[in-house]
Scaffold this active site. Structure first.
Site, PDB file in Angstrom:
ATOM      1  N   GLY A 172       5.171 -30.368  -4.198  1.00  0.00           N
ATOM      2  CA  GLY A 172       4.458 -31.214  -5.142  1.00  0.00           C
ATOM      3  C   GLY A 172       2.969 -31.026  -4.944  1.00  0.00           C
ATOM      4  O   GLY A 172       2.530 -30.517  -3.905  1.00  0.00           O
ATOM      5  N   GLN A 219      -6.065 -32.859  -5.134  1.00  0.00           N
ATOM      6  CA  GLN A 219      -5.897 -31.850  -4.077  1.00  0.00           C
ATOM      7  C   GLN A 219      -6.481 -30.499  -4.458  1.00  0.00           C
ATOM      8  O   GLN A 219      -6.618 -29.618  -3.609  1.00  0.00           O
ATOM      9  CB  GLN A 219      -4.414 -31.683  -3.726  1.00  0.00           C
ATOM     10  CG  GLN A 219      -3.790 -32.924  -3.099  1.00  0.00           C
ATOM     11  CD  GLN A 219      -2.374 -32.652  -2.685  1.00  0.00           C
ATOM     12  OE1 GLN A 219      -1.461 -32.744  -3.490  1.00  0.00           O
ATOM     13  NE2 GLN A 219      -2.173 -32.297  -1.419  1.00  0.00           N
ATOM     14  N   CYS A 226       1.708 -32.927   4.076  1.00  0.00           N
ATOM     15  CA  CYS A 226       0.822 -32.872   2.913  1.00  0.00           C
ATOM     16  C   CYS A 226      -0.060 -31.633   3.034  1.00  0.00           C
ATOM     17  O   CYS A 226      -0.622 -31.377   4.098  1.00  0.00           O
ATOM     18  CB  CYS A 226      -0.041 -34.139   2.867  1.00  0.00           C
ATOM     19  SG  CYS A 226      -1.192 -34.187   1.476  1.00  0.00           S
ATOM     20  N   LEU A 227      -0.181 -30.886   1.941  1.00  0.00           N
ATOM     21  CA  LEU A 227      -1.022 -29.683   1.968  1.00  0.00           C
ATOM     22  C   LEU A 227      -2.472 -30.028   2.310  1.00  0.00           C
ATOM     23  O   LEU A 227      -3.213 -29.185   2.803  1.00  0.00           O
ATOM     24  CB  LEU A 227      -0.964 -28.956   0.619  1.00  0.00           C
ATOM     25  CG  LEU A 227       0.393 -28.347   0.230  1.00  0.00           C
ATOM     26  CD1 LEU A 227       0.304 -27.707  -1.147  1.00  0.00           C
ATOM     27  CD2 LEU A 227       0.866 -27.337   1.265  1.00  0.00           C
ATOM     28  N   HIS A 263       4.709 -39.921  -3.177  1.00  0.00           N
ATOM     29  CA  HIS A 263       3.632 -39.240  -2.441  1.00  0.00           C
ATOM     30  C   HIS A 263       2.546 -38.753  -3.396  1.00  0.00           C
ATOM     31  O   HIS A 263       1.353 -38.975  -3.165  1.00  0.00           O
ATOM     32  CB  HIS A 263       4.248 -38.074  -1.648  1.00  0.00           C
ATOM     33  CG  HIS A 263       3.287 -37.278  -0.832  1.00  0.00           C
ATOM     34  ND1 HIS A 263       3.369 -37.164   0.537  1.00  0.00           N
ATOM     35  CD2 HIS A 263       2.209 -36.530  -1.195  1.00  0.00           C
ATOM     36  CE1 HIS A 263       2.379 -36.400   0.977  1.00  0.00           C
ATOM     37  NE2 HIS A 263       1.669 -35.994  -0.055  1.00  0.00           N
ATOM     38  N   GLU A 264       2.971 -38.107  -4.499  1.00  0.00           N
ATOM     39  CA  GLU A 264       1.983 -37.540  -5.440  1.00  0.00           C
ATOM     40  C   GLU A 264       1.248 -38.642  -6.207  1.00  0.00           C
ATOM     41  O   GLU A 264       0.041 -38.545  -6.438  1.00  0.00           O
ATOM     42  CB  GLU A 264       2.658 -36.557  -6.404  1.00  0.00           C
ATOM     43  CG  GLU A 264       3.364 -35.375  -5.746  1.00  0.00           C
ATOM     44  CD  GLU A 264       2.543 -34.658  -4.683  1.00  0.00           C
ATOM     45  OE1 GLU A 264       1.305 -34.674  -4.731  1.00  0.00           O
ATOM     46  OE2 GLU A 264       3.173 -34.076  -3.768  1.00  0.00           O
ATOM     47  N   HIS A 321      -1.499 -40.038  -4.241  1.00  0.00           N
ATOM     48  CA  HIS A 321      -2.708 -39.202  -4.272  1.00  0.00           C
ATOM     49  C   HIS A 321      -3.624 -39.601  -5.438  1.00  0.00           C
ATOM     50  O   HIS A 321      -4.853 -39.565  -5.311  1.00  0.00           O
ATOM     51  CB  HIS A 321      -2.342 -37.721  -4.437  1.00  0.00           C
ATOM     52  CG  HIS A 321      -2.085 -36.994  -3.148  1.00  0.00           C
ATOM     53  ND1 HIS A 321      -3.026 -36.891  -2.145  1.00  0.00           N
ATOM     54  CD2 HIS A 321      -0.995 -36.317  -2.708  1.00  0.00           C
ATOM     55  CE1 HIS A 321      -2.513 -36.173  -1.141  1.00  0.00           C
ATOM     56  NE2 HIS A 321      -1.277 -35.816  -1.455  1.00  0.00           N
TER      57      HIS A 321
HETATM   58 CO    CO Z   1       0.032 -34.691  -0.356  1.00  0.00          CO
END
Ligand code: CO
Length: 187
Positions: free
Chosen positions: A46, A51, A110-111, A152-153, A156
């Protein structure tokens, strides 16, 4: 399509609430495709727009893999439900969580927080309202991994990182990890 650079902590853009999308044009479609390329290039499941340094309410979740549950989609635009997804991607514009069930453990990474994973609590299932890439409204129910990824997304888009949900003890350990790895615990 372009692979965009992933923003990592500490960064102010990861903490800013994102603005609603109001224009659903070719530029948005290009951006969604770039987000997909960026997610794949970084082995993510995702990705949220902040991000990649864009403070807009746009997020994507990969629903192509066998281990992720398919969303149960209802169209509010009188089109077949599957038309709200794009090439096995769940694209969420201006998404809103309407309801969620009891919390269960979710192991996350998380990236934007490279090399850190931990377990937090998330609703096992959620109901979400969103717009697709054409601005058409739909809602869906997501369970387990898909539910966790969607929460999660969407977090963000509100400037929230998964580590914000750590228990007090784990937060203390995370701060030590931050000091060691980033030289600051202010993220
Ligand atoms: Co993330």
């Amino acid at each position: 399509m372009t692979v965009l650079e992933i923003v990592t902590i500490p960064s102010e853009i990861l903490r800013a609430p994102c603005a609603d999308v109001t224009v659903f044009d070719a530029a948005l479609h290009g951006f969604l495709d770039d987000m997909y390329e960026s997610m794949v290039a970084n082995n993510g499941i995702g990705l949220a727009a902040p991000q990649v340094a864009v403070s807009k309410r746009v997020a994507i979740v990969d629903i192509s893999s066998d281990y992720i549950e398919q969303p149960a989609i209802s169209s509010q635009a009188s089109v077949p439900p599957q038309e709200h997804t794009h090439k096995q991607r769940l694209e969420l514009i201006n998404p809103r969580i309407i309801s969620g069930t009891d919390k269960v453990p979710s192991d996350e990474g998380c990236l934007s927080i490279p090399d850190y994973r931990d377990s937090i609590s998330r609703s096992y299932s959620v109901t979400v309202e969103a717009l697709d890439r054409h601005g058409r409204p739909f809602s869906f129910e997501a369970e387990e991994l898909l539910s966790f990824a969607v929460q999660h997304e969407i977090d963000h888009l509100n400037g929230i990182l998964f580590t914000d949900h750590l228990s007090r003890l784990k937060k203390t350990l995370f701060k030590k990890w931050l000091i060691k790895n980033l030289g600051t615990d202010s993220v």
